[in-house]
Design an enzyme around this catalytic site. Structure first.
Site, short mmCIF file in Angstrom:
data_model
loop_
_atom_site.label_atom_id
_atom_site.label_comp_id
_atom_site.label_asym_id
_atom_site.label_seq_id
_atom_site.Cartn_x
_atom_site.Cartn_y
_atom_site.Cartn_z
N GLU A 1 -14.28 -14.11 9.04
CA GLU A 1 -14.03 -13.64 7.67
C GLU A 1 -13.95 -14.69 6.56
O GLU A 1 -12.57 -15.06 6.69
CB GLU A 1 -13.05 -12.64 7.52
CG GLU A 1 -12.86 -11.84 6.16
CD GLU A 1 -11.76 -10.64 6.13
OE1 GLU A 1 -11.09 -10.51 7.01
OE2 GLU A 1 -11.90 -10.27 4.99
N ARG B 1 0.81 -1.14 -0.01
CA ARG B 1 -0.03 0.03 0.00
C ARG B 1 1.08 1.23 -0.03
O ARG B 1 0.62 2.18 -0.70
CB ARG B 1 -1.00 -0.05 1.28
CG ARG B 1 -1.63 -1.29 1.17
CD ARG B 1 -3.06 -1.01 0.43
NE ARG B 1 -3.87 -2.29 0.80
CZ ARG B 1 -3.93 -3.50 -0.06
NH1 ARG B 1 -3.17 -3.58 -0.80
NH2 ARG B 1 -4.73 -4.44 0.59
N SER C 1 -14.30 -5.17 1.39
CA SER C 1 -14.52 -4.26 -0.11
C SER C 1 -13.73 -5.50 -0.92
O SER C 1 -14.02 -5.40 -2.30
CB SER C 1 -13.80 -2.99 0.10
OG SER C 1 -12.44 -3.08 0.44
N GLY C 2 -12.67 -5.93 -0.73
CA GLY C 2 -12.15 -7.26 -1.58
C GLY C 2 -11.41 -7.10 -2.89
O GLY C 2 -11.31 -7.75 -3.81
N LYS D 1 -17.93 -11.13 8.40
CA LYS D 1 -17.57 -10.04 7.67
C LYS D 1 -17.08 -11.08 6.09
O LYS D 1 -16.19 -11.78 5.90
CB LYS D 1 -15.99 -9.85 7.98
CG LYS D 1 -15.09 -9.02 7.19
CD LYS D 1 -13.95 -8.21 7.86
CE LYS D 1 -13.33 -7.52 6.51
NZ LYS D 1 -12.20 -6.45 7.23
P1 13P Z 1 -10.60 -4.92 2.12
O1 13P Z 1 -11.73 -3.99 2.39
O2 13P Z 1 -9.44 -4.23 1.46
O3 13P Z 1 -10.78 -6.18 1.30
O4 13P Z 1 -9.99 -5.33 3.55
C1 13P Z 1 -10.72 -5.86 4.47
C2 13P Z 1 -9.93 -6.66 5.30
O5 13P Z 1 -9.83 -6.47 6.64
C3 13P Z 1 -9.76 -7.78 4.79
O6 13P Z 1 -9.19 -8.84 5.81
#
Ligand code: 13P
Length: 346
Positions: A182, A38, A266-267, A224
């Site tokens: 998640e 990032r 958001s992925g 999540k």
């Molecule tokens: P993103 O929203 O960038 O996918 O990240 C969320 C996250 O915590 C992934 O583990």
């Protein structure tokens, strides 16, 4: 009576606070490798001080607590402080934001199953969770990765990940932390939205079977997941209405009503898509048992990184960008986001 039963009310009330109306989670738990990527995107070197400074910028953004209920931290981050020496968990708590922790050790190749992954980190997890709780964490997040491709995912991979998620979740509840589970079905690949729906449904059903077997109390958990969406390389891209319908249909089939909230990742969607898709779900105005919220990493941080570029002089512009994005997602929690709001000043 076990300890889980004793603090279930407390776990449930933290879970409900995380999915409070109009609010969602900011994921700032990038592992060392991910934050390096990032920062590299804005040509900033990933030194400990740059990572700390960037997170300070995020955590000290004024007013963002109107839309942000919780922040997920990484092992290094939960131990860091502001320049003035205030530990990050304290900074967040003083704004009424709940600090959380990513205690997993990342998704690694699953031996014997080419192209599939298993998340590591169960060994010593009880002790690590206890330490994180002492450092101020009130919830955890464990990410499992499911890949769609030729002949995958296998049932074995889905079950291995469900099992690890359930063991993590039970340990969190024992320690007094709300487990965010998640299971991310990746959007990478050329698959259709229908294929994503099918895989997401099986993944969620197997996950909730495992959570039940591991005696996890669902009122004290949060899900999540990915949204049900077309693969990134699929020539036919579903729009927000189709995504909203498919996602809600899938979750109605697979997610028990005791779960207080669903906070989408958001992925790899753009910030605008992530907001628009969440908005479309909430705009349907359905009477659902769970809140539909967000737990965005990239979709909240991309505009912040771009505005900041690692320059002290840009800190205030970067904080404005974060506040703006958080506000738009807050509106999407009510189904009240419009594209025109993108252009409004922060
Ligand atoms: P993103 O929203 O960038 O996918 O990240 C969320 C996250 O915590 C992934 O583990």
């Amino acid at each position: 009576m076990g300890s889980i039963l004793m603090n279930i009310d407390e776990l449930a009330s933290v879970a409900q606070a995380i999915v409070a109306k109009g609010k969602g989670i900011m994921a700032a738990d990038e592992s060392s490798g991910t934050i390096e990527k990032r920062l590299a995107s804005i040509e900033v070197e990933s030194t400990e001080e740059n990572r700390r400074g960037y997170r300070e910028l995020l955590f000290t953004t004024k007013g963002v607590e109107e839309f942000i209920s919780g922040v997920i931290l990484f092992d290094e981050t939960i131990r860091q402080s502001t320049q003035d020496g205030v530990p990050f968990p304290e900074v967040l708590k003083s704004k009424g934001i709940i600090p959380g922790i990513k205690p997993d050790k990342g998704a690694k190749a699953l031996a014997g199953f080419p192209g599939e992954k298993i998340t590591e980190g169960l060994d010593g997890l009880r002790e690590r969770l206890e330490e994180y709780r002492e450092l101020g964490a009130q919830f955890g997040k464990w990410r499992a990765v499911i890949t769609i491709g030729d002949g995958i995912p296998t049932r074995f991979c889905i079950d291995a990940n469900a099992h690890a998620l359930a063991r993590y979740a039970a340990l969190c509840q024992e320690t007094g932390l709300v487990p965010i589970v998640e299971p991310e079905v990746l959007m990478d690949g050329g698959h259709t939205i229908e294929r994503c729906e099918e895989v997401t449904e099986v993944t969620l059903k197997r996950l909730y079977d495992a959570l039940l077997e591991h005696r996890v109390v669902l009122e004290g958990t949060i899900l999540k997941p990915n949204m049900v969406i077309s693969g990134k390389e699929c020539p036919e891209q579903a729009g927000p209405e189709q995504i909203a319908e498919a996602t809600i249909r899938c979750f109605q089939r697979a997610v028990p009503a005791e779960v207080p909230g669903i906070t989408f990742l958001s992925g790899g969607q753009t910030p605008e898509q992530a907001t628009e898709n969440l908005n479309a779900m909430n705009a349907m105005g359905l009477d659902l048992p769970w809140e539909l919220s967000f737990s965005y990493g990239r979709a909240l941080q991309e505009p912040v990184l771009k505005a900041w570029k690692g320059e002290e002089a840009n800190v205030s512009a970067a904080q404005k960008a974060y506040y703006h994005r958080a506000r738009l997602n807050g509106a999407a929690r009510y189904g009240k986001y419009t594209k025109e709001m993108e252009a409004e000043a922060a």
